[in-house]
Design an enzyme around this catalytic site. Structure first.
Site, short mmCIF file in Angstrom:
data_model
loop_
_atom_site.label_atom_id
_atom_site.label_comp_id
_atom_site.label_asym_id
_atom_site.label_seq_id
_atom_site.Cartn_x
_atom_site.Cartn_y
_atom_site.Cartn_z
N SER A 124 0.87 -1.18 0.00
CA SER A 124 0.00 0.00 0.00
C SER A 124 0.90 1.23 0.00
O SER A 124 2.08 1.14 0.36
CB SER A 124 -0.85 -0.01 1.28
OG SER A 124 -1.47 1.24 1.48
N TYR A 137 -1.73 -1.15 10.55
CA TYR A 137 -1.85 -1.64 9.17
C TYR A 137 -0.64 -1.17 8.37
O TYR A 137 -0.01 -1.94 7.64
CB TYR A 137 -3.16 -1.11 8.57
CG TYR A 137 -3.30 -1.29 7.07
CD1 TYR A 137 -3.70 -2.51 6.53
CD2 TYR A 137 -3.05 -0.23 6.19
CE1 TYR A 137 -3.84 -2.67 5.15
CE2 TYR A 137 -3.19 -0.38 4.82
CZ TYR A 137 -3.59 -1.60 4.30
OH TYR A 137 -3.72 -1.76 2.94
#
Ligand SMILES: NC(=O)c1ccc[n+]([C@@H]2O[C@H](COP(=O)([O-])OP(=O)(O)OC[C@H]3O[C@@H](n4cnc5c(N)ncnc54)[C@H](OP(=O)(O)O)[C@@H]3O)[C@@H](O)[C@H]2O)c1
Length: 250
Positions: A124, A137
């Site tokens: 990401s 995360y």
């Protein structure tokens, strides 16, 4: 003909979002696909090592061999890191990081024997710039990036390549299928800047074909954000902090 024509691909998390679009795009380019997720393909919970092992063996049996492994399955949780539930954080790391390492360890020996193969890890933009509403995360995706960077060098001159994929915000169900918490209100309204899963899928397929190190989507805005976070970290911290204002959970 596409370089993906006839390639045997195993992808995780193809039951929705980016993974579903990547499967479709790779099939369109002539690849043969098997997938692992809880809801579609070979069904398994990737957080469970025994299910993961069984699912990999079944995929290998169906495909015969694996040319490309795409570790795409992932989950997030909206919670401040200083009071996040640690069992949930471990679960998130199991899905986002350890499942990818485990499946890579299972796929690489066959690739080395054939002197050809490709590992794709879907991280990401959060692996490059920590998003404070998604701190743990981001940590799991930064670890996935570190794993990918080292693996690429470990496998140099073997014929096995490694691509890291770093999407910015993509219009999928990801925000609503998080393990816990809700998206800060100001972020929920920024969807107009999002990419589509189809655009990300095309970028990933192109990235595999040219054996890219990194696929960052959207490219220009994404790399500018990453560069700004290195050159002007306090400014980026302030901007990210402002995006969390009005969010009582953080
Ligand atoms: N959407 C974004 O803005 C964005 C941005 C950057 C990176 N990413 C990354 O892109 C990847 C795909 O996300 P997405 O946006 O396409 O979200 P999504 O639509 O929620 O898809 C997530 C996929 O992961 C699978 N998955 C989740 N937990 C699993 C588990 N325990 N076992 C097996 N499969 C599991 C889901 O399948 P089942 O539910 O069927 O198990 C689903 O197919 C993730 O790694 C995510 O971190 C997304």
């Amino acid at each position: 003909m596409s370089k993906l024509g006839g390639q045997h691909v195993l992808i995780t998390g193809a039951s929705s979002g980016i993974g579903a679009a990547v499967s479709k795009e790779l099939e369109r380019r002539g690849a043969r696909i098997e997938s692992i997720s809880r809801r579609a393909g070979i069904r398994a919970d990737l957080a469970l090592p025994a299910e993961r092992a069984q699912a990999f063996d079944e995929a290998l049996r169906r495909l015969g061999h694996i040319d490309v492994l795409i570790n795409n399955a992932g989950a997030g949780a909206y919670a401040p890191s200083w009071r996040a539930n640690l069992d949930e954080a471990r679960l998130m790391f199991e899905i986002n990081l350890f499942a990818a390492i485990d499946l890579t360890q299972r796929a690489v020996p066959g690739m080395l024997a054939r002197k050809a193969g490709h590992i794709v890890n879907v991280a990401s933009i959060a692996s490059k710039v920590t998003l404070p509403w998604f701190t743990l995360y981001s940590a799991s995706k930064a670890a996935l990036e570190a794993f990918s960077s080292g693996l690429r060098v470990e496998l140099r001159r073997t014929g096995v390549g490694v691509t890291l994929v770093c999407p910015g915000y993509v219009k999928t169900n990801f925000q609503s299928s998080v393990l816990s918490g809700t998206v800060p209100p100001r972020l929920a309204h920024s969807k107009r800047f999002a990419s589509t899963p189809e655009r990300v899928a095309a970028a990933i397929a192109d990235g595999i074909e040219r054996r890219a190190r990194t696929v960052l989507i959207p490219g220009l805005a994404g790399w500018s954000f990453v560069a700004a976070s290195k050159l002007l970290p306090s400014l980026i911290d302030a901007r990210l902090g402002a995006m969390m204002e009005g969010d009582d959970d953080h």
